[in-house]
Scaffold this motif. Structure first.
Motif, short mmCIF file in Angstrom:
data_model
loop_
_atom_site.label_atom_id
_atom_site.label_comp_id
_atom_site.label_asym_id
_atom_site.label_seq_id
_atom_site.Cartn_x
_atom_site.Cartn_y
_atom_site.Cartn_z
N GLU A 4 0.83 -1.21 0.00
CA GLU A 4 0.00 0.00 0.00
C GLU A 4 0.87 1.27 0.00
O GLU A 4 0.46 2.31 -0.53
CB GLU A 4 -0.88 -0.05 1.28
CG GLU A 4 -1.44 1.25 1.73
CD GLU A 4 -2.08 1.20 3.12
OE1 GLU A 4 -1.77 0.30 3.94
OE2 GLU A 4 -2.90 2.08 3.38
N MET A 5 2.06 1.18 0.62
CA MET A 5 2.89 2.36 0.82
C MET A 5 3.98 2.52 -0.24
O MET A 5 4.77 3.44 -0.16
CB MET A 5 3.59 2.28 2.20
CG MET A 5 2.68 1.90 3.35
SD MET A 5 1.22 2.95 3.52
CE MET A 5 1.94 4.38 4.27
N THR A 6 4.05 1.63 -1.22
CA THR A 6 5.22 1.63 -2.11
C THR A 6 4.89 1.85 -3.58
O THR A 6 5.61 1.37 -4.46
CB THR A 6 6.06 0.35 -1.94
OG1 THR A 6 5.22 -0.78 -2.28
CG2 THR A 6 6.57 0.18 -0.53
N ALA A 7 3.83 2.59 -3.87
CA ALA A 7 3.51 2.93 -5.26
C ALA A 7 4.64 3.78 -5.85
O ALA A 7 5.34 4.45 -5.09
CB ALA A 7 2.20 3.71 -5.30
N PRO A 8 4.82 3.86 -7.16
CA PRO A 8 4.13 3.07 -8.17
C PRO A 8 4.65 1.63 -8.25
O PRO A 8 5.68 1.31 -7.66
CB PRO A 8 4.43 3.84 -9.45
CG PRO A 8 5.75 4.48 -9.19
CD PRO A 8 5.76 4.81 -7.72
N TYR A 9 3.97 0.80 -9.03
CA TYR A 9 4.21 -0.64 -9.01
C TYR A 9 4.81 -1.21 -10.29
O TYR A 9 4.74 -0.62 -11.34
CB TYR A 9 2.88 -1.36 -8.71
CG TYR A 9 2.30 -0.86 -7.41
CD1 TYR A 9 2.92 -1.13 -6.19
CD2 TYR A 9 1.18 -0.03 -7.41
CE1 TYR A 9 2.42 -0.63 -5.00
CE2 TYR A 9 0.67 0.47 -6.22
CZ TYR A 9 1.30 0.17 -5.02
OH TYR A 9 0.82 0.68 -3.85
N PHE A 10 5.36 -2.37 -10.13
CA PHE A 10 6.03 -3.20 -11.16
C PHE A 10 7.44 -2.66 -11.43
O PHE A 10 7.78 -1.55 -11.05
CB PHE A 10 5.23 -3.28 -12.47
CG PHE A 10 3.83 -3.82 -12.28
CD1 PHE A 10 3.59 -4.88 -11.42
CD2 PHE A 10 2.76 -3.24 -12.94
CE1 PHE A 10 2.30 -5.38 -11.24
CE2 PHE A 10 1.46 -3.74 -12.77
CZ PHE A 10 1.23 -4.80 -11.92
N HIS A 11 8.23 -3.48 -12.10
CA HIS A 11 9.63 -3.12 -12.35
C HIS A 11 9.73 -1.83 -13.16
O HIS A 11 10.74 -1.13 -13.10
CB HIS A 11 10.35 -4.26 -13.09
CG HIS A 11 9.94 -4.35 -14.53
ND1 HIS A 11 8.75 -4.92 -14.93
CD2 HIS A 11 10.54 -3.89 -15.66
CE1 HIS A 11 8.64 -4.82 -16.25
NE2 HIS A 11 9.71 -4.21 -16.71
N ASP A 12 8.66 -1.53 -13.91
CA ASP A 12 8.68 -0.34 -14.76
C ASP A 12 7.96 0.84 -14.12
O ASP A 12 7.87 1.91 -14.73
CB ASP A 12 8.04 -0.68 -16.11
CG ASP A 12 6.67 -1.33 -15.95
OD1 ASP A 12 6.13 -1.33 -14.83
OD2 ASP A 12 6.15 -1.87 -16.96
N GLY A 13 7.42 0.65 -12.92
CA GLY A 13 6.68 1.72 -12.26
C GLY A 13 5.44 2.14 -13.03
O GLY A 13 4.95 3.25 -12.89
N TYR A 14 4.92 1.23 -13.85
CA TYR A 14 3.82 1.57 -14.76
C TYR A 14 2.49 1.76 -14.04
O TYR A 14 1.72 2.66 -14.36
CB TYR A 14 3.69 0.48 -15.83
CG TYR A 14 2.59 0.72 -16.83
CD1 TYR A 14 2.68 1.76 -17.76
CD2 TYR A 14 1.46 -0.10 -16.87
CE1 TYR A 14 1.67 1.98 -18.69
CE2 TYR A 14 0.45 0.11 -17.79
CZ TYR A 14 0.56 1.15 -18.71
OH TYR A 14 -0.43 1.37 -19.62
N ALA A 15 2.19 0.91 -13.07
CA ALA A 15 0.89 0.99 -12.38
C ALA A 15 0.97 2.00 -11.24
O ALA A 15 1.80 1.87 -10.34
CB ALA A 15 0.48 -0.39 -11.85
N LYS A 16 0.11 3.02 -11.31
CA LYS A 16 0.19 4.10 -10.32
C LYS A 16 -0.57 3.77 -9.05
O LYS A 16 -0.26 4.30 -7.98
CB LYS A 16 -0.34 5.40 -10.93
CG LYS A 16 0.56 5.93 -12.02
CD LYS A 16 0.08 7.28 -12.53
CE LYS A 16 0.98 7.78 -13.65
NZ LYS A 16 0.98 6.88 -14.84
N THR A 17 -1.58 2.92 -9.16
CA THR A 17 -2.39 2.60 -7.98
C THR A 17 -2.45 1.09 -7.78
O THR A 17 -2.20 0.31 -8.71
CB THR A 17 -3.84 3.10 -8.15
OG1 THR A 17 -4.43 2.38 -9.24
CG2 THR A 17 -3.88 4.61 -8.45
#
Ligand code: HEC
Ligand code: HEC
Length: 320
Positions: free
Chosen positions: A262-275
């Motif tokens: 919950e505290m570590t956005a953005p997500y995935f190795h590419d930081g693609y998913a913001k939520t």
């Protein structure tokens, strides 16, 4: 009366056994901390900008210790404002991962440190220079010689940082307390956990770190990289292939831990998913081949939020 007590006891123990058989295990509560001086040194080094070529960047610049070990950016910013090519994972609980980095190229936390220190866009330094700079500082000369017979060496710098990192665990999340039978989940949280298991998320995100214990392809059920909008494919997308050069390791990554997610956005190795909603939706489509209902997404996200743990106890002990 006796009978009731016995029945109660049986009920409690079977309950506990049930929780023990869950595919997720709680984090240990009390890590032994028998070397506070070493923890203090590791903390200082983690925050030490002299470890970068021009004294501007520390480990904490990209892994903020007051922000769950991340920088909140899709791609990190290193020395001279250089923008990296991959998302910075958290350092919290990273000692529990079976390998380090998205593509698993470092086996240990010690080995991992060469990565940022030498990377031209991260700290851009050399070990000779880093050790020489630490040697000019009386505080470090004293701290190292109090702990290590051979004083300031590359191996000792790595050892102090890695030992400190191993203490950055976040126990006592609501979910861990649920596993230990100390807390109940809300109906929605419990439902989210059930769906997390029945849909199959658990086949990849599991164990003590709820991830971090296997490699998996990103896009088992569809071409994530082709569908990704406004982000052309990069070399880093090749994942584990960059380490092994085997075709079947293309787009393979270490499954990330979901603790504190919950505290570590953005997500995935590419930081693609913001939520988290977006990340869970993408996981459903590309890892499970399913378009998840909004109801499922909502309950899974509510469950994921129960994975947020306490501030690592070592951070309360070091002097800031
Ligand atoms: C400029 C930003 C930046 C700096 C400075 C930096 N890191 Fe990182 N860190 C990253 C990025 C980006 C990754 C992911 C790289 C990859 O997987 O290829 C990472 C990965 C890691 C990981 C692996 C975590 C995991 O779960 O795989 C650890 C541990 C870590 N860094 C610790 C450190 C330490 C210790 C330092 C200081 C010596 C440091 N980092 C300095 C950006 C940074
Ligand atoms: C086949 C294995 C697999 C399955 C099944 C799977 N995941 Fe993942 N998950 C991964 C991998 C691999 C990544 C990293 C992908 C990347 O960075 O490109 C990931 C990343 C994530 C992230 C982002 C974490 C971060 O820190 O960036 C979340 C959140 C997540 N998964 C949740 C889920 C949920 C919820 C489900 C079920 C709906 C699920 N996953 C199913 C393998 C899987």
């Amino acid at each position: 009366m006796k009978k009731i007590v016995i029945l109660f006891f049986i009920a409690v123990t079977t309950h506990a056994i049930e929780k023990n058989s869950e595919p997720i295990r709680p984090l240990p509560l009390n890590l032994k901390d028998n070397n506070p001086e070493k923890m203090q040194l590791g903390f200082l080094l983690f925050n030490e900008k002299k470890l970068s070529a021009n004294n501007t960047i520390s480990c904490a610049s990209c892994h903020a210790l007051n922000a769950f070990g991340v920088d909140g950016l899709a791609k990190s910013v290193g020395i001279h404002g250089g923008i990296g090519s991959i998302n910075a994972p958290t350092v919290f609980n990273s000692g529990l991962n079976f390998v380090q980095f998205w593509n698993g190229r470092a086996k240990t936390l010690e080995e991992q440190i060469d990565g940022p220190l030498l990377h031209p866009k991260e700290m851009g330094n050399s070990w000779a220079q880093a050790v020489a700079k630490l040697n000019q500082d009386k505080k470090y000369r004293e701290a190292f010689s109090a702990i290590y017979r051979d004083g300031i060496t590359v191996a000792n710098v790595k050892n102090a940082i890695a030992d400190f990192e191993r203490k950055l665990t976040t126990p006592n999340s609501k979910f861990d307390r649920y596993l230990r039978g100390e807390k109940t989940l809300s109906e929605l949280e419990e439902n989210g956990y059930k769906r997390f298991k029945s849909l199959g998320c658990i086949s990849c995100h599991q164990g003590q770190n709820i991830g971090g214990n296997m490699f998996q392809t990103m896009g088992v059920m569809g071409n994530y990289f082709k569908d990704r909008k406004d982000m052309p494919q990069t070399e880093d997308d090749l994942g584990r292939y960059l380490v092994t050069k085997r075709d079947r390791d293309k787009f393979v990554f270490r499954v990330p831990s979901l603790r504190n997610v919950e505290m570590t956005a953005p997500y995935f190795h590419d930081g693609y998913a913001k939520t988290l909603d977006q990340a869970v939706d993408i996981m459903g489509r590309y890892q499970l081949g399913q378009k998840l209902s909004q109801r499922d997404i909502t309950s899974i996200v509510v469950f994921l939020k129960t994975l947020t743990g306490e501030t690592p106890s070592v951070l309360k002990k070091v002097e800031k």
